[in-house]
Motif scaffolding. Sequence first.
Motif, PDB file in Angstrom:
ATOM      1  N   PRO A  99       0.805  -1.225   0.000  1.00  0.00           N
ATOM      2  CA  PRO A  99       0.000   0.000   0.000  1.00  0.00           C
ATOM      3  C   PRO A  99       0.834   1.270   0.000  1.00  0.00           C
ATOM      4  CG  PRO A  99      -0.067  -1.082   2.156  1.00  0.00           C
ATOM      5  CD  PRO A  99       0.596  -2.035   1.211  1.00  0.00           C
ATOM      6  N   ALA A 100       2.103   1.174   0.392  1.00  0.00           N
ATOM      7  CA  ALA A 100       2.961   2.361   0.383  1.00  0.00           C
ATOM      8  C   ALA A 100       3.154   2.896  -1.034  1.00  0.00           C
ATOM      9  CB  ALA A 100       4.316   2.038   1.018  1.00  0.00           C
ATOM     10  N   SER A 101       2.994   2.023  -2.025  1.00  0.00           N
ATOM     11  CA  SER A 101       3.177   2.454  -3.412  1.00  0.00           C
ATOM     12  C   SER A 101       1.845   2.696  -4.109  1.00  0.00           C
ATOM     13  CB  SER A 101       3.962   1.390  -4.187  1.00  0.00           C
ATOM     14  OG  SER A 101       3.226   0.168  -4.245  1.00  0.00           O
ATOM     15  N   ALA A 102       0.743   2.700  -3.341  1.00  0.00           N
ATOM     16  CA  ALA A 102      -0.586   2.729  -3.948  1.00  0.00           C
ATOM     17  C   ALA A 102      -1.304   4.057  -3.803  1.00  0.00           C
ATOM     18  CB  ALA A 102      -1.452   1.622  -3.337  1.00  0.00           C
ATOM     19  N   ALA A 103      -0.606   5.100  -3.360  1.00  0.00           N
ATOM     20  CA  ALA A 103      -1.266   6.395  -3.164  1.00  0.00           C
ATOM     21  C   ALA A 103      -1.952   6.844  -4.451  1.00  0.00           C
ATOM     22  CB  ALA A 103      -0.240   7.426  -2.723  1.00  0.00           C
ATOM     23  N   GLY A 104      -3.233   7.184  -4.309  1.00  0.00           N
ATOM     24  CA  GLY A 104      -3.988   7.664  -5.458  1.00  0.00           C
ATOM     25  C   GLY A 104      -4.575   6.578  -6.318  1.00  0.00           C
ATOM     26  N   THR A 105      -4.359   5.309  -5.983  1.00  0.00           N
ATOM     27  CA  THR A 105      -4.904   4.216  -6.782  1.00  0.00           C
ATOM     28  C   THR A 105      -6.225   3.737  -6.195  1.00  0.00           C
ATOM     29  OG1 THR A 105      -3.865   2.420  -5.527  1.00  0.00           O
ATOM     30  CG2 THR A 105      -2.543   3.467  -7.251  1.00  0.00           C
ATOM     31  N   ALA A 106      -6.913   2.868  -6.969  1.00  0.00           N
ATOM     32  CA  ALA A 106      -8.205   2.354  -6.538  1.00  0.00           C
ATOM     33  C   ALA A 106      -8.095   1.473  -5.303  1.00  0.00           C
ATOM     34  CB  ALA A 106      -8.848   1.570  -7.687  1.00  0.00           C
ATOM     35  N   TRP A 107      -6.896   0.936  -5.040  1.00  0.00           N
ATOM     36  CA  TRP A 107      -6.774  -0.002  -3.923  1.00  0.00           C
ATOM     37  C   TRP A 107      -6.027   0.556  -2.728  1.00  0.00           C
ATOM     38  CZ3 TRP A 107      -1.691  -1.873  -3.076  1.00  0.00           C
ATOM     39  CH2 TRP A 107      -0.792  -1.731  -4.134  1.00  0.00           C
ATOM     40  N   ALA A 108      -5.807   1.854  -2.699  1.00  0.00           N
ATOM     41  CA  ALA A 108      -5.017   2.451  -1.622  1.00  0.00           C
ATOM     42  C   ALA A 108      -5.599   2.149  -0.247  1.00  0.00           C
ATOM     43  CB  ALA A 108      -4.914   3.953  -1.835  1.00  0.00           C
ATOM     44  N   ASN A 109      -6.926   2.077  -0.116  1.00  0.00           N
ATOM     45  CA  ASN A 109      -7.555   1.850   1.177  1.00  0.00           C
ATOM     46  C   ASN A 109      -8.046   0.412   1.341  1.00  0.00           C
ATOM     47  OD1 ASN A 109      -7.272   4.608   1.933  1.00  0.00           O
ATOM     48  ND2 ASN A 109      -9.060   5.107   0.664  1.00  0.00           N
ATOM     49  N   ARG A 110      -7.722  -0.459   0.404  1.00  0.00           N
ATOM     50  CA  ARG A 110      -8.244  -1.823   0.459  1.00  0.00           C
ATOM     51  C   ARG A 110      -7.178  -2.852   0.820  1.00  0.00           C
ATOM     52  NH1 ARG A 110     -12.852  -2.782  -4.136  1.00  0.00           N
ATOM     53  NH2 ARG A 110     -14.176  -1.001  -3.585  1.00  0.00           N
ATOM     54  N   ILE A 111      -5.943  -2.407   0.979  1.00  0.00           N
ATOM     55  CA  ILE A 111      -4.853  -3.297   1.388  1.00  0.00           C
ATOM     56  C   ILE A 111      -4.111  -2.606   2.528  1.00  0.00           C
ATOM     57  CG2 ILE A 111      -2.775  -4.518   0.651  1.00  0.00           C
ATOM     58  CD1 ILE A 111      -3.862  -4.575  -2.152  1.00  0.00           C
ATOM     59  N   PRO A 112      -4.366  -3.003   3.758  1.00  0.00           N
ATOM     60  CA  PRO A 112      -3.810  -2.260   4.901  1.00  0.00           C
ATOM     61  C   PRO A 112      -2.330  -2.490   5.146  1.00  0.00           C
ATOM     62  CG  PRO A 112      -5.124  -4.112   5.670  1.00  0.00           C
ATOM     63  CD  PRO A 112      -5.312  -4.049   4.176  1.00  0.00           C
ATOM     64  N   LYS A 113      -1.767  -3.550   4.615  1.00  0.00           N
ATOM     65  CA  LYS A 113      -0.351  -3.838   4.834  1.00  0.00           C
ATOM     66  C   LYS A 113       0.173  -4.606   3.632  1.00  0.00           C
ATOM     67  CE  LYS A 113      -1.366  -8.133   7.349  1.00  0.00           C
ATOM     68  NZ  LYS A 113      -1.217  -8.847   8.633  1.00  0.00           N
ATOM     69  N   PRO A 114       1.505  -4.684   3.445  1.00  0.00           N
ATOM     70  CA  PRO A 114       2.038  -5.452   2.314  1.00  0.00           C
ATOM     71  C   PRO A 114       1.453  -6.868   2.314  1.00  0.00           C
ATOM     72  CG  PRO A 114       3.778  -4.185   3.341  1.00  0.00           C
ATOM     73  CD  PRO A 114       2.577  -4.033   4.229  1.00  0.00           C
ATOM     74  N   THR A 115       0.923  -7.246   1.152  1.00  0.00           N
ATOM     75  CA  THR A 115       0.139  -8.483   1.056  1.00  0.00           C
ATOM     76  C   THR A 115       0.599  -9.313  -0.136  1.00  0.00           C
ATOM     77  OG1 THR A 115      -1.790  -7.441   2.094  1.00  0.00           O
ATOM     78  CG2 THR A 115      -2.195  -9.407   0.752  1.00  0.00           C
ATOM     79  N   ARG A 116       0.849 -10.579   0.127  1.00  0.00           N
ATOM     80  CA  ARG A 116       1.243 -11.503  -0.937  1.00  0.00           C
ATOM     81  C   ARG A 116       0.023 -11.878  -1.781  1.00  0.00           C
ATOM     82  NH1 ARG A 116       2.752 -14.952   2.169  1.00  0.00           N
ATOM     83  NH2 ARG A 116       0.964 -16.350   2.143  1.00  0.00           N
TER      84      ARG A 116
END
Length: 466
Positions: A99-116
Amino acid sequence: MVGQAPPDYLRYGKPVAPAAADPTVTKALAVIDPSRIDQTIKTLVGFNTRNSLSSMEPHLPAGTGVDAAADWIVSEFEGISKSCGGCLEVKRDTFIADPASAAGTAWANRIPKPTRMTNVYAILRGSDPAEAQRMYLVTGHYDSRNSNVLDARGPAPGANDDASGVAVSLECARALSTLHLPATLVFVAVAGEEQGLVGSAHLAHLAREQDWKLEGVLNNDIVGGNTTPGDMLQLKDRVRVFSEGVPTAATPEQARRIRALGGENDSPSRELARSMADTARTYFPASSASTFAAFLVARPDRYLRGGDHTSFNHEGFAAVRLTEWREDYNHQHQNVVRPAAGSNDAVLGDVLEFVDFNYVAKVARLNAAVLATLAASPGEPTKVAIDTQKLENGTTLRWESAPGAVSHYEVLWRETTAPDWEYAQEIAPQAGGGVITMTLPVSKDNVVFGVRAVDAFGHRSLAVVP
């Protein structure tokens, strides 16, 4: 007016008719089995949740969660490959969605932590070395969700959304693995759709980076033929096919030119959709007991919704979405709630009882017929152009030879307001390849033209618009 001559485009072309069915494809379609689709969807539902976030959950019960589902899908592809002598290359595309690289994307608030996350896919390489680089892909997403997209442990059966689409990918692999098709097919189950198209975005980017010659993507999402009791408006003789108009990946200059020429209805994705409708008329005609139509919708997707085809569109690939005729939103993205006995309240949740396995089989057969037809056809004509150097009432088209075994080309045209190709004129290929030229006394101002290549068995390539 009585006695008036018909328009020029009526006099110089033959009406477009369905191609003859290929017996080998018809035989392959018969392999697709509703009872096996039933078992596939039951198995996927049985993982309790396939929420993509469950990959990072500790202490999940054995045999549950998205990773267990991925392992099972891999085993299914491997079993199909074993049956055809190792014909499939079964792969995992595993990555970390951060999520650290997801700012402004559709999934920024849907993945709370790095996820495999893991996409699973199987490649059936083309049998012709010269044609195997051409690829066609079918996909569904195997992840699921309930009312809370962040709930990584609660039940999320996802029977229709989208175990049905995964069943289509598996059935297509099983049915087509026995064929020796010139071009390559890819059968896919992606993760992360409910988190914001994350898995498909990763795979589409990989395809672009690895220079896959991907000419068409079929995304099956919610193709279970919802069977809510009392719903009299559901139609089981068709599936909707959504496609973008002006390509998402078009540059501003390309988009300007498309609009200037009135080409908003002729993107590569729109031609892929038309090819699906054309193939449906061949293998599932309206006159037959097995009639099934591709109902074309000229927009990228439904209102307020999205799908994995969009990821491929963003990377510049032709891609369409298939979805049942009428959705029941009580059976999507909901916690499972069963009303008390005697209550008239609706059952909530995407549960197995509302999926029509015979309908899913029809969708799978349409997908398989399209994949087989395109993989067997010659490639697309290239550098298709109209001569616009002077004012004239006729039209001269030029294009370079298509790859593969071309029997003839079809120059297609239709009125500018018509949804599908109406007329065609055949022309033989140029001896030794090279540039083909055709002049017709049909005004380019009044119609839209396209060109496609056809082999000796009648397999038609995708049409290319000048």
